[in-house]
Enzyme design. Structure first.
Site, PDB file in Angstrom:
ATOM      1  N   SER A 274       0.820  -1.211   0.000  1.00  0.00           N
ATOM      2  CA  SER A 274       0.000   0.000   0.000  1.00  0.00           C
ATOM      3  C   SER A 274       0.857   1.265   0.000  1.00  0.00           C
ATOM      4  CB  SER A 274      -0.941  -0.053   1.215  1.00  0.00           C
ATOM      5  OG  SER A 274      -1.880   0.980   1.175  1.00  0.00           O
TER       6      SER A 274
ATOM      7  N   ASP B 200      10.589   5.056  -9.863  1.00  0.00           N
ATOM      8  CA  ASP B 200      10.205   5.634 -11.154  1.00  0.00           C
ATOM      9  C   ASP B 200      10.840   6.988 -11.406  1.00  0.00           C
ATOM     10  OD1 ASP B 200       8.708   3.414 -11.656  1.00  0.00           O
ATOM     11  OD2 ASP B 200       6.823   4.465 -12.015  1.00  0.00           O
TER      12      ASP B 200
ATOM     13  N   LYS C  56      -0.528  -4.344  -3.307  1.00  0.00           N
ATOM     14  CA  LYS C  56      -1.838  -3.796  -2.944  1.00  0.00           C
ATOM     15  C   LYS C  56      -1.936  -2.406  -3.577  1.00  0.00           C
ATOM     16  CE  LYS C  56      -4.759  -2.202   0.809  1.00  0.00           C
ATOM     17  NZ  LYS C  56      -4.937  -0.857   0.228  1.00  0.00           N
TER      18      LYS C  56
END
Length: 553
Positions: A441, A452, A466
């Site tokens: 999460s 990224d 998740k």
């Protein structure tokens, strides 16, 4: 905080990649791989079935959950997971004092009004459009599971009528299959009919039947959505705030008692001499060897200032009796803050969760490390189950100076949002983030943003996967609530996290885990391959830049 893991696909992907890379052996390898997977699934089902027969629903649920992650295409595993969760949820609800109090207070009409309120929230906020017939069917399946649980039967079905439970469900299924169910009102009417029918046939309180329909409607949406009893709702709020009233321990259920996985620093338990690795074998005279985590948690709960007595067996088999006074405990979300390589100035801290105080607590930790000579940093989010989305955004914003951190998208346009970094106040030292299969999460939002944006190196194993956002909705007329999946979140490059997770830049598989999941009090790279690798990566980083002063936002 209790998770079934609780805190839920690698093998199929790995097999596929292997076959693509070794085309010359593809047919033979495919046969061997499929055979191995079939055997592995059969083993899971066999072990799971044994746990089901023993009514160890929590253990069975964990087993199926892990298997669903490993073999996502095996629908039989998902079916067993769904069926097991029905039983687990019934068992858990009826061990919850606050649930039983609500059940006794509500009339049939008020319980149906509560059910209507829940259905409206599902229609308005849930991430996917729902089939009303399917919701009604899940309600009946929930009631059927409850009729096979001793905790439900003891509360709601007279002994003389228990032989008729299977026939009652069969009759209800036949009757409801002929009804048109295409709206919220139709679902409510089906629940009302079932409640009255079961009351006449079995003597079951009608309100109890409605609650099984209600919980079936919510808990069957996905593994994260659920009806929250008043005590569960209070626990959720405590997790968000980062404090609760109690003794300050985290437990793991075992056949020989309740193993203490962690003692929260500064808690009454720590001050009383309770240690990780101890086993609680009795609470106020009640034997705990056959209790679940939730049942034990109920025994340990109490008013602030009250005292609980428990019997403990230490790791050296010594027996101790201790009394601990309950009080408000602050749960640190940032711990193990230390310079772990003084010569190179490598700082380290562990984020245990993402709550309201996390960004503030991290600021304190970073300035402490800065004063001690930090020139690079390792952030450890292994075992971090997540928490608040905005907390993850705020933490990522401490290290990323520009660009997207995360975006969310739901069925309701109000759930669509994008969160970007700000240059002001960015820490610019070399950064490594450690993740594992239990990083979930909000921990994935943070580590995914670091990866990224190429802000640092992510090290460990693929995270939990998740990728959804839950909203908490209090229910009018009770102190209970609803947790609903309202959106899914995506990485800065638009990749979904659901069932995918964050793939590390550097994969390190830890050879062994701490005994009983115990958490080390200090970082030690000699016993931790992943931490040692992170330190090596940091030391070899030639792009090191001076630490920038942290400006005020």
């Amino acid at each position: 905080m209790h998770r079934v893991k609780t805190g839920i696909f690698r093998a199929c992907f790995a097999i596929g990649a292997l076959l693509w890379a070794a085309g010359a052996f593809s047919q033979q390898t495919a046969v061997i791989s499929i055979s191995a997977q079939t055997q592995a699934v059969d083993d899971v089902l066999r072990r799971g079935r044994q746990l089901e027969l023993e009514r160890r629903w929590g253990d069975a649920l964990t087993q199926y959950e892990d298997a669903v992650r490993q073999f996502p295409g095996e629908t039989i595993l998902q079916r067993r997971y769904d069926a097991t969760r029905l039983h687990y949820d019934v068992q858990r609800r009826y061990a919850d004092r606050s649930f039983n109090e609500v059940l006794l207070k509500l009339s049939l009409d008020r319980s149906l009004d509560l059910y209507s309120q829940v259905l409206l929230k599902i229609e308005s906020h849930y991430v996917d459009a729902q089939d009303w017939r399917a919701i009604a069917d899940r309600g009946l399946s929930g009631f059927e599971a409850a009729l096979n649980e001793p905790s439900f039967l003891d509360h709601n079905v007279p002994q003389a009528n228990r032989a008729s439970t299977t026939q009652c469900v069969r009759e209800l299924r036949n009757i409801l299959s002929t009804r048109d169910i295409g709206s919220r009102q139709d679902v409510r009417d089906a629940a009302a009919f079932s409640a009255n029918y079961a009351s006449r046939r079995l003597g079951t309180p009608a309100t109890a039947v409605v609650f099984e329909y209600l919980c079936g409607a919510t808990n069957g949406l996905d593994q994260y959505s659920a009806y929250l009893t008043p005590d569960q709702l209070s626990e959720v709020y405590s997790q968000i705030e980062g404090n609760f009233v109690g003794v300050g321990i985290e437990l793991k259920s075992q056949g020989t008692g309740l193993s203490i996985v962690r003692v929260i620093p500064g808690s009454p338990a720590e001050e009383s001499g309770v240690r990780a690795g101890d086993r609680i074998v009795a609470v106020d005279g009640t034997d705990t060897t056959k209790l679940s985590n939730d049942q034990a948690a109920n025994l340990l709960q109490g008013e602030e200032g009250s005292t609980v007595t428990f019997s403990v067996i230490g790791s050296d088999n010594s027996h101790r009796q201790m009394s601990v006074r309950r009080r408000r405990v602050d749960v640190p979300s940032v711990d193990q803050v230390a310079i772990i390589d003084k010569e190179r100035g490598i700082g380290y801290c562990r984020l245990t969760c993402f709550q309201k105080t996390t960004a503030r607590d991290l600021d304190v930790a970073l300035w402490k490390l800065n004063r001690e000579g930090m020139r690079s940093l390792i952030i450890d989010v292994r075992g971090n189950p997540g928490g608040l989305l905005m907390s993850a955004v705020d933490v990522a914003d401490r290290f990323i100076d520009s660009g997207l951190i995360v975006s969310t998208k739901g069925r309701n346009p109000q759930e669509d949002a994008s969160f970007s970094a700000h240059a002001e106040g960015t820490w610019r030292m070399p950064l490594a983030v450690i993740v594992d299969q239990d990083s979930a999460s909000a921990a994935e939002i943070f580590s995914g943003a670091v990866k990224d944006s190429h802000r640092g190196t992510v090290i460990g194993v693929r995270s939990y996967g998740k990728g959804s956002v839950q909203g908490i909705f209090p229910l009018e007329g009770t102190n209970a609530g609803l947790r609903l999946t309202t959106a899914k979140f995506y990485s800065p490059t638009g990749k979904p996290y659901s069932h995918v997770g964050v793939e590390p830049d550097v994969v390190v598989r830890q050879a062994a885990k701490p005994i009983d999941g115990q958490i080390a009090t200090t970082p030690n790279s000699a016993d931790d391959q992943t931490l040692a690798t992170a330190m090596s990566v940091i030391r070899g980083d030639n792009r090191s830049t001076p630490l920038q002063a942290r400006s005020t936002r």
